[in-house]
Design a protein around this motif. Structure first.
Motif, PDB file in Angstrom:
ATOM      1  N   PRO A 278       8.284 -19.467  21.546  1.00 10.30           N
ATOM      2  CA  PRO A 278       8.696 -20.881  21.536  1.00 10.30           C
ATOM      3  C   PRO A 278       8.413 -21.533  22.879  1.00 10.30           C
ATOM      4  CG  PRO A 278      10.596 -19.461  21.798  1.00 10.30           C
ATOM      5  CD  PRO A 278       9.429 -18.551  21.534  1.00 10.30           C
ATOM      6  N   THR A 279       8.356 -22.845  22.857  1.00 13.97           N
ATOM      7  CA  THR A 279       8.149 -23.581  24.092  1.00 13.97           C
ATOM      8  C   THR A 279       9.481 -23.729  24.833  1.00 13.97           C
ATOM      9  OG1 THR A 279       7.090 -25.551  25.029  1.00 13.97           O
ATOM     10  CG2 THR A 279       8.555 -25.881  23.157  1.00 13.97           C
ATOM     11  N   PHE A 280       9.434 -24.312  26.009  1.00 16.63           N
ATOM     12  CA  PHE A 280      10.628 -24.508  26.822  1.00 16.63           C
ATOM     13  C   PHE A 280      11.221 -25.883  26.511  1.00 16.63           C
ATOM     14  CE2 PHE A 280       8.559 -21.072  28.836  1.00 16.63           C
ATOM     15  CZ  PHE A 280       9.532 -20.362  29.521  1.00 16.63           C
ATOM     16  N   ARG A 281      12.482 -25.891  26.097  1.00 16.58           N
ATOM     17  CA  ARG A 281      13.136 -27.140  25.713  1.00 16.58           C
ATOM     18  C   ARG A 281      13.906 -27.779  26.861  1.00 16.58           C
ATOM     19  NH1 ARG A 281      11.371 -29.048  20.718  1.00 16.58           N
ATOM     20  NH2 ARG A 281      11.051 -27.281  19.306  1.00 16.58           N
ATOM     21  N   ALA A 291      -1.537 -30.367  29.270  1.00 13.63           N
ATOM     22  CA  ALA A 291      -0.641 -29.237  29.004  1.00 13.63           C
ATOM     23  C   ALA A 291      -1.397 -28.058  28.389  1.00 13.63           C
ATOM     24  CB  ALA A 291       0.498 -29.674  28.088  1.00 13.63           C
ATOM     25  N   GLY A 292      -2.247 -28.338  27.415  1.00 11.62           N
ATOM     26  CA  GLY A 292      -3.026 -27.260  26.800  1.00 11.62           C
ATOM     27  C   GLY A 292      -3.986 -26.613  27.772  1.00 11.62           C
ATOM     28  N   ASP A 293      -4.502 -27.399  28.702  1.00 15.71           N
ATOM     29  CA  ASP A 293      -5.418 -26.862  29.717  1.00 15.71           C
ATOM     30  C   ASP A 293      -4.656 -25.969  30.701  1.00 15.71           C
ATOM     31  OD1 ASP A 293      -7.389 -28.490  28.530  1.00 15.71           O
ATOM     32  OD2 ASP A 293      -6.811 -30.176  29.812  1.00 15.71           O
ATOM     33  N   ALA A 294      -3.449 -26.388  31.068  1.00 18.77           N
ATOM     34  CA  ALA A 294      -2.614 -25.544  31.929  1.00 18.77           C
ATOM     35  C   ALA A 294      -2.295 -24.229  31.224  1.00 18.77           C
ATOM     36  CB  ALA A 294      -1.328 -26.279  32.295  1.00 18.77           C
ATOM     37  N   PHE A 295      -1.980 -24.314  29.930  1.00 16.37           N
ATOM     38  CA  PHE A 295      -1.702 -23.119  29.133  1.00 16.37           C
ATOM     39  C   PHE A 295      -2.885 -22.152  29.182  1.00 16.37           C
ATOM     40  CE2 PHE A 295      -2.320 -20.909  25.113  1.00 16.37           C
ATOM     41  CZ  PHE A 295      -1.109 -20.263  24.923  1.00 16.37           C
ATOM     42  N   PHE A 323       4.627 -17.013  30.209  1.00  7.79           N
ATOM     43  CA  PHE A 323       4.133 -17.567  31.477  1.00  7.79           C
ATOM     44  C   PHE A 323       3.325 -18.844  31.225  1.00  7.79           C
ATOM     45  CE2 PHE A 323       0.960 -17.626  34.967  1.00  7.79           C
ATOM     46  CZ  PHE A 323       1.831 -17.647  36.056  1.00  7.79           C
ATOM     47  N   ALA A 324       2.439 -18.810  30.246  1.00  2.55           N
ATOM     48  CA  ALA A 324       1.580 -19.961  29.970  1.00  2.55           C
ATOM     49  C   ALA A 324       2.379 -21.127  29.398  1.00  2.55           C
ATOM     50  CB  ALA A 324       0.463 -19.555  29.012  1.00  2.55           C
ATOM     51  N   ASN A 325       3.351 -20.849  28.533  1.00  2.00           N
ATOM     52  CA  ASN A 325       4.189 -21.918  27.987  1.00  2.00           C
ATOM     53  C   ASN A 325       4.979 -22.612  29.090  1.00  2.00           C
ATOM     54  OD1 ASN A 325       3.352 -21.407  25.389  1.00  2.00           O
ATOM     55  ND2 ASN A 325       5.236 -20.405  24.729  1.00  2.00           N
ATOM     56  N   ALA A 326       5.444 -21.834  30.050  1.00  4.32           N
ATOM     57  CA  ALA A 326       6.191 -22.426  31.163  1.00  4.32           C
ATOM     58  C   ALA A 326       5.287 -23.347  31.987  1.00  4.32           C
ATOM     59  CB  ALA A 326       6.783 -21.333  32.038  1.00  4.32           C
ATOM     60  N   ALA A 327       4.076 -22.899  32.263  1.00  4.77           N
ATOM     61  CA  ALA A 327       3.132 -23.733  33.013  1.00  4.77           C
ATOM     62  C   ALA A 327       2.860 -25.037  32.280  1.00  4.77           C
ATOM     63  CB  ALA A 327       1.830 -22.965  33.243  1.00  4.77           C
ATOM     64  N   ALA A 328       2.611 -24.945  30.972  1.00  3.51           N
ATOM     65  CA  ALA A 328       2.322 -26.139  30.177  1.00  3.51           C
ATOM     66  C   ALA A 328       3.526 -27.071  30.128  1.00  3.51           C
ATOM     67  CB  ALA A 328       1.902 -25.727  28.772  1.00  3.51           C
ATOM     68  N   SER A 329       4.706 -26.507  29.996  1.00  6.73           N
ATOM     69  CA  SER A 329       5.915 -27.331  29.921  1.00  6.73           C
ATOM     70  C   SER A 329       6.125 -28.133  31.195  1.00  6.73           C
ATOM     71  CB  SER A 329       7.133 -26.444  29.644  1.00  6.73           C
ATOM     72  OG  SER A 329       7.049 -25.846  28.364  1.00  6.73           O
ATOM     73  N   ILE A 330       5.863 -27.521  32.341  1.00  8.26           N
ATOM     74  CA  ILE A 330       6.017 -28.235  33.611  1.00  8.26           C
ATOM     75  C   ILE A 330       5.041 -29.407  33.691  1.00  8.26           C
ATOM     76  CG2 ILE A 330       5.742 -28.039  36.119  1.00  8.26           C
ATOM     77  CD1 ILE A 330       6.739 -25.112  35.818  1.00  8.26           C
ATOM     78  N   ALA A 343       2.715 -24.546  40.674  1.00  3.79           N
ATOM     79  CA  ALA A 343       2.549 -23.306  41.437  1.00  3.79           C
ATOM     80  C   ALA A 343       3.239 -22.162  40.710  1.00  3.79           C
ATOM     81  CB  ALA A 343       3.135 -23.472  42.838  1.00  3.79           C
ATOM     82  N   ARG A 344       2.879 -20.934  41.076  1.00  6.77           N
ATOM     83  CA  ARG A 344       3.461 -19.761  40.427  1.00  6.77           C
ATOM     84  C   ARG A 344       4.996 -19.746  40.573  1.00  6.77           C
ATOM     85  NH1 ARG A 344       1.137 -14.996  38.838  1.00  6.77           N
ATOM     86  NH2 ARG A 344      -0.818 -15.582  39.889  1.00  6.77           N
ATOM     87  N   GLY A 345       5.483 -20.135  41.744  1.00  4.86           N
ATOM     88  CA  GLY A 345       6.922 -20.147  41.958  1.00  4.86           C
ATOM     89  C   GLY A 345       7.646 -21.105  41.019  1.00  4.86           C
ATOM     90  N   GLU A 346       7.040 -22.261  40.741  1.00  6.85           N
ATOM     91  CA  GLU A 346       7.646 -23.206  39.803  1.00  6.85           C
ATOM     92  C   GLU A 346       7.689 -22.633  38.396  1.00  6.85           C
ATOM     93  OE1 GLU A 346       6.505 -27.615  40.850  1.00  6.85           O
ATOM     94  OE2 GLU A 346       4.718 -26.353  41.079  1.00  6.85           O
ATOM     95  N   ILE A 347       6.622 -21.955  38.000  1.00  9.07           N
ATOM     96  CA  ILE A 347       6.557 -21.350  36.666  1.00  9.07           C
ATOM     97  C   ILE A 347       7.642 -20.285  36.522  1.00  9.07           C
ATOM     98  CG2 ILE A 347       5.121 -20.032  35.077  1.00  9.07           C
ATOM     99  CD1 ILE A 347       2.675 -21.358  36.445  1.00  9.07           C
ATOM    100  N   ASN A 348       7.723 -19.411  37.513  1.00  9.63           N
ATOM    101  CA  ASN A 348       8.713 -18.331  37.442  1.00  9.63           C
ATOM    102  C   ASN A 348      10.137 -18.872  37.474  1.00  9.63           C
ATOM    103  OD1 ASN A 348       6.749 -16.332  37.291  1.00  9.63           O
ATOM    104  ND2 ASN A 348       6.651 -16.059  39.517  1.00  9.63           N
ATOM    105  N   ALA A 349      10.342 -19.960  38.209  1.00 10.98           N
ATOM    106  CA  ALA A 349      11.687 -20.555  38.278  1.00 10.98           C
ATOM    107  C   ALA A 349      12.102 -21.122  36.922  1.00 10.98           C
ATOM    108  CB  ALA A 349      11.712 -21.642  39.344  1.00 10.98           C
TER     109      ALA A 349
END
Length: 355
Positions: A278-281, A291-295, A323-330, A343-349
């Motif tokens: 699922p995506t991040f709500r 978003a799809g490109d970030a994914f 990991f990819a869903n988080a990047a796209a959501s941001i 950045a990686r830190g934002e994704i992991n957070a």
């Protein structure tokens, strides 16, 4: 598992096409043997998006550098990967803006050509209340269509571990020929091929031509990123797992199929392994551009980091999609595309906050 968009199955568009014959012989090129981790060919353009702070009518638009291939590279560069872009812009203010932003994103511009044959391609974006987009293109012709084979530095094709392409650089015959020659050159040099149909109907003279190029790309690539509605168009299946089965049967060269479904999440299939996440709500979406490109960029970075293990178990697929869903959501919480990659830190957070 979710269904794909419509309740009615479409007939699908499968056409017999010889799959990549070297699929079983190729793997990721060792980094020490390459200059780049990922290079891409295609369009870079300026997205004009409505300024949300303006109350003027007609609306005021902001100029945001973008273009799907460059967006993918920007995500990879943000994650520390060596990237290079192949494309063409006009010798105009927008072309100079794009070159500056590409360099700021950490993408090598050795393959970005400036020419006077046509103006830089522009796209005006309408954003709905849910953040979804509709595009109006100014590209008749656009500079991205004018790229010539002899303008491409060979290193960008022969010294890359992954080569990425889409269909927008195949809408017209001349740039289509250049793109297909680049695909063949990169494949011959040992690169894995990544393909995103990225359908934009207004750019095509007819659907038949568009369908032929989608099938060509699917028949060449090792990694396919495809939207859920595009997958339904391709297979005629509304259930994503049945659609993935049909995809792998018709294109056995595809090692990894990545399916994006916006707010409903994303899936991955290797043929024998499946995952849907699922995506991040817990984000406030304002614009889904990029978003799809970030994914895809995040998935390619995961593959480069983990090698064959990345697609060896369902658990690895789960981690990649998370990991990819988080990047796209941001990215959906920001305006524009090229400069919105996290950045990686934002994704992991974000992952940590949601779990």
């Amino acid at each position: 598992m979710p269904s794909i968009r419509s309740d009615q199955a479409s007939p699908g568009i499968f056409i017999a096409f010889p799959p990549n014959p070297r699929f079983n012989e190729r793997d990721l090129m060792p980094p020490e043997q390459s200059t780049y981790d990922v290079t891409a060919i295609g369009e870079t353009l300026v997205d004009f998006t409505p300024d949300p702070t303006s109350r003027l009518r007609p609306p005021v638009f902001q100029a945001n550098p973008g273009g799907a291939p460059c967006n993918v590279l920007a995500m990879l560069a943000r994650l520390g990967r060596r990237t290079g872009f192949i494309g063409k812009v006009g010798d105009d203010i927008f072309g100079r803006l794009l070159r500056a932003r590409i360099l700021e994103a950490g993408i090598d511009d050795a393959g970005l050509v400036s020419g006077g044959e046509a103006c830089t391609t522009l796209a005006f974006v309408h954003i709905s209340e849910t953040g979804d987009r509709d595009f109006s293109f100014f590209r008749n012709p656009g500079a991205d269509m004018m790229l010539r084979w002899e303008e491409i530095p060979p290193t960008l094709l022969r010294q890359t571990r992954i080569f990425h392409f889409g269909t927008i650089s195949m809408t017209h015959q001349d740039i289509r020929n250049v793109t297909k020659k680049a695909v063949a050159c990169a494949r011959g040099a040992g690169a894995l091929l990544s393909f995103d149909p990225n359908i934009r109907l207004p750019l095509w003279k007819n659907r038949a031509s568009m369908r032929r190029q989608i099938v060509y790309g699917c028949g060449q690539c090792d990694i396919l990123k495809i939207e859920a509605n595009e997958l339904q168009l391709l297979t005629g299946q509304t259930d994503w797992e049945r659609a993935a089965d049909a995809l792998h049967r018709s294109f056995p060269n595809i090692r990894l199929a990545l399916i994006t479904a916006g707010a409903r999440g994303s899936g991955a299939s290797t043929g024998s392994l499946r995952s849907w996440q699922p995506t991040f709500r817990n984000v406030d979406t304002i614009d889904t551009t990029g978003a799809g490109d970030a994914f895809l960029g995040a998935c390619l970075a995961f593959l480069l980091e983990h090698g064959p293990e990345a697609i060896s178990t369902a658990g690895h697929l789960d981690r990649m999609l998370l990991f990819a869903n988080a990047a796209a959501s941001i990215v959906t919480t920001r305006r524009g595309a090229l400069a919105s990659m996290p950045a990686r830190g934002e994704i992991n957070a974000l992952i940590a906050a949601a779990h």
